[in-house]
Scaffold this motif. Structure first.
Motif, short mmCIF file in Angstrom:
data_model
loop_
_atom_site.label_atom_id
_atom_site.label_comp_id
_atom_site.label_asym_id
_atom_site.label_seq_id
_atom_site.Cartn_x
_atom_site.Cartn_y
_atom_site.Cartn_z
N HIS A 132 22.10 42.13 -4.70
CA HIS A 132 23.20 42.86 -5.30
C HIS A 132 22.72 43.42 -6.64
N VAL A 133 22.97 44.69 -6.90
CA VAL A 133 22.64 45.31 -8.19
C VAL A 133 23.95 45.77 -8.81
N GLU A 134 24.30 45.17 -9.95
CA GLU A 134 25.57 45.47 -10.60
C GLU A 134 25.35 45.58 -12.11
N ALA A 135 26.43 45.84 -12.84
CA ALA A 135 26.37 45.98 -14.29
C ALA A 135 27.38 45.06 -14.96
N LEU A 136 27.01 44.62 -16.17
CA LEU A 136 27.91 43.85 -17.03
C LEU A 136 28.53 42.66 -16.30
N GLY A 137 29.85 42.48 -16.39
CA GLY A 137 30.48 41.29 -15.83
C GLY A 137 30.47 41.20 -14.33
N ALA A 138 30.22 42.32 -13.63
CA ALA A 138 30.21 42.30 -12.17
C ALA A 138 29.08 41.42 -11.64
N VAL A 139 28.00 41.24 -12.42
CA VAL A 139 26.90 40.38 -11.99
C VAL A 139 27.35 38.93 -11.99
N ALA A 140 27.94 38.49 -13.10
CA ALA A 140 28.40 37.11 -13.19
C ALA A 140 29.51 36.81 -12.20
N ALA A 141 30.33 37.81 -11.92
CA ALA A 141 31.44 37.60 -10.99
C ALA A 141 30.94 37.21 -9.60
N LEU A 142 29.80 37.74 -9.20
CA LEU A 142 29.23 37.41 -7.90
C LEU A 142 28.84 35.94 -7.82
N VAL A 143 28.35 35.39 -8.93
CA VAL A 143 28.01 33.95 -8.97
C VAL A 143 29.28 33.13 -9.04
N GLN A 144 30.22 33.56 -9.85
CA GLN A 144 31.46 32.80 -10.03
C GLN A 144 32.21 32.60 -8.72
N ASP A 145 32.26 33.66 -7.89
CA ASP A 145 33.02 33.53 -6.64
C ASP A 145 32.15 33.10 -5.45
N GLY A 146 30.90 32.73 -5.73
CA GLY A 146 30.05 32.17 -4.69
C GLY A 146 29.33 33.17 -3.81
N ARG A 147 29.40 34.46 -4.14
CA ARG A 147 28.71 35.46 -3.31
C ARG A 147 27.24 35.60 -3.67
N ALA A 148 26.82 35.05 -4.80
CA ALA A 148 25.41 35.05 -5.19
C ALA A 148 25.02 33.66 -5.64
N LEU A 268 17.82 47.74 -30.38
CA LEU A 268 18.67 46.80 -29.65
C LEU A 268 17.89 46.16 -28.52
N ARG A 269 17.91 44.83 -28.48
CA ARG A 269 17.31 44.10 -27.37
C ARG A 269 18.44 43.58 -26.50
N TYR A 270 18.43 44.00 -25.25
CA TYR A 270 19.46 43.61 -24.29
C TYR A 270 19.00 42.32 -23.61
N ALA A 271 19.63 41.21 -23.94
CA ALA A 271 19.20 39.91 -23.39
C ALA A 271 19.54 39.82 -21.92
N LEU A 272 18.66 39.19 -21.16
CA LEU A 272 18.87 38.93 -19.74
C LEU A 272 19.02 37.43 -19.53
N VAL A 273 20.09 37.05 -18.86
CA VAL A 273 20.47 35.64 -18.73
C VAL A 273 20.55 35.26 -17.26
N ALA A 274 19.86 34.18 -16.89
CA ALA A 274 19.96 33.66 -15.52
C ALA A 274 21.23 32.83 -15.40
N LEU A 275 21.94 33.02 -14.28
CA LEU A 275 23.21 32.33 -14.04
C LEU A 275 23.20 31.68 -12.66
N TRP A 276 23.78 30.49 -12.56
CA TRP A 276 24.03 29.86 -11.27
C TRP A 276 25.16 28.85 -11.43
N ARG A 277 25.81 28.56 -10.34
CA ARG A 277 26.92 27.61 -10.38
C ARG A 277 26.38 26.17 -10.52
N LYS A 278 27.08 25.37 -11.31
CA LYS A 278 26.67 23.99 -11.49
C LYS A 278 26.76 23.19 -10.20
N ASP A 279 27.70 23.57 -9.33
CA ASP A 279 27.85 22.85 -8.07
C ASP A 279 26.97 23.41 -6.97
#
Length: 301
Positions: A132-148, A268-279
């Motif tokens: 999935h290639v997305e921007a801003l909060g749409a990236v985190a939303a995919l992890v939050q709802d379990g799609r990534a 401006l340095r745009y930070a990149l953050v790895a995200l995953w669900r704790k569960d």
């Protein structure tokens, strides 16, 4: 017409070995079997299918019959499917993911992502990838709802209690405009000048950062959901805006775009953050992707 008997996988592999090696003797050597065993397997297969697969008369080498030639591709497909099944079983027994769903921010350099995924395919051939290639909060939303399972997102993601996060790299951003744009022709940009001109802004398609503005200086703005569209409009001189340096470096070199040195914004340095669900922590394939992305981003200018 007699009922057909489903052939065994071993008989099909023997059939393919004879086809590929050109003789029963060579197939026997390849399979590590006696020639009588190979000959018996072919005879059994022909009996099960009720058709001759090889013409053995008048030649030292068996020749495929018309029916035999017609079945070669299907036999290959069956053998390949079983090989893929066994590879998948071995991967699952080793703890590899059944599938990796990976979400990335649109700001990630395309060449870094493409080469990483090429190497991923070679290292984990049995693990399907959903990208999935997305921007801003749409990236985190995919992890939050379990799609990534794993995501590499931008810096402006709210802390979410169910999400683990780790900063793994940055991307340099630059403010740019077409050479015909008034800001590009101004020479020195004074404080407040950016407010007089249309700013092109990447917008969000997710409620996680909906309504929030990032590095927006002008009250006049167009909101775009696609970085490619923003890039194209900038080159047309429609407005000014910030872009990842790697995306516009060729335009800066050729003069199609000009870097703007804004008094309101230093480099401006745009930070990149790895995200995953704790569960749902990353498995071996996802951990490899995370480690490789961290290492490859560190080598980017």
């Amino acid at each position: 017409m007699p009922d057909l008997t489903a052939p065994s996988l071993d008989h099909l592999r023997t059939f393919l070995a004879v086809v590929e090696e050109g003789s029963f003797n060579a197939a026997a050597r390849k399979l590590g079997r006696a020639i009588s065993v190979v000959s018996y397997a072919i005879a059994q297969l022909e009996a099960q299918l009720d058709m001759r697969l090889f013409d053995r008369e008048g030649s030292r080498k068996p020749q495929l019959t018309e029916a035999g030639r017609a079945l070669v591709s299907e036999a290959h497909a069956i053998a390949d499917d079983v090989d893929a099944l066994l590879a998948k079983v071995r991967s699952l027994r080793q703890g590899l993911e059944a599938e990796l769903s990976f979400a990335v921010d649109v700001m990630i350099p395309g060449h870094v992502l493409a080469r990483l995924l090429r190497d991923f395919q070679e290292r984990f051939p049995s693990v399907p990838l959903r990208l999935h290639v997305e921007a801003l909060g749409a990236v985190a939303a995919l992890v939050q709802d379990g799609r990534a399972t794993l995501a590499i997102a931008g810096p402006d993601i709210l802390d979410l209690p169910e999400i683990e996060r780790e900063t793994i790299g940055t991307v340099e951003m630059v403010a740019v405009a077409a050479p015909s744009h008034p800001l590009a022709q101004a020479g020195r940009i004074e404080p407040g000048d950016t407010r007089k001109h249309l700013q092109l802004v990447l917008t969000d398609r997710s409620p996680l950062t909906e309504g929030r503005d990032f590095s927006v200086f002008s009250p006049r703005s167009w909101r775009l959901g696609d970085l490619g569209a923003k890039h194209a409009l900038l080159k047309e001189g429609i407005g000014w805006g910030s872009m990842p340096l790697h995306r516009v470096q060729d335009d800066l070199d050729s003069g199609a775009l000009v870097e703007l040195h804004l008094p309101e914004q230093s480099t401006l340095r745009y930070a990149l953050v790895a995200l995953w669900r704790k569960d749902n922590p990353p498995g071996p394939a996802a951990v490899w992707v995370l480690d490789e992305m961290r290492e490859r981003l560190a080598k980017c200018p």
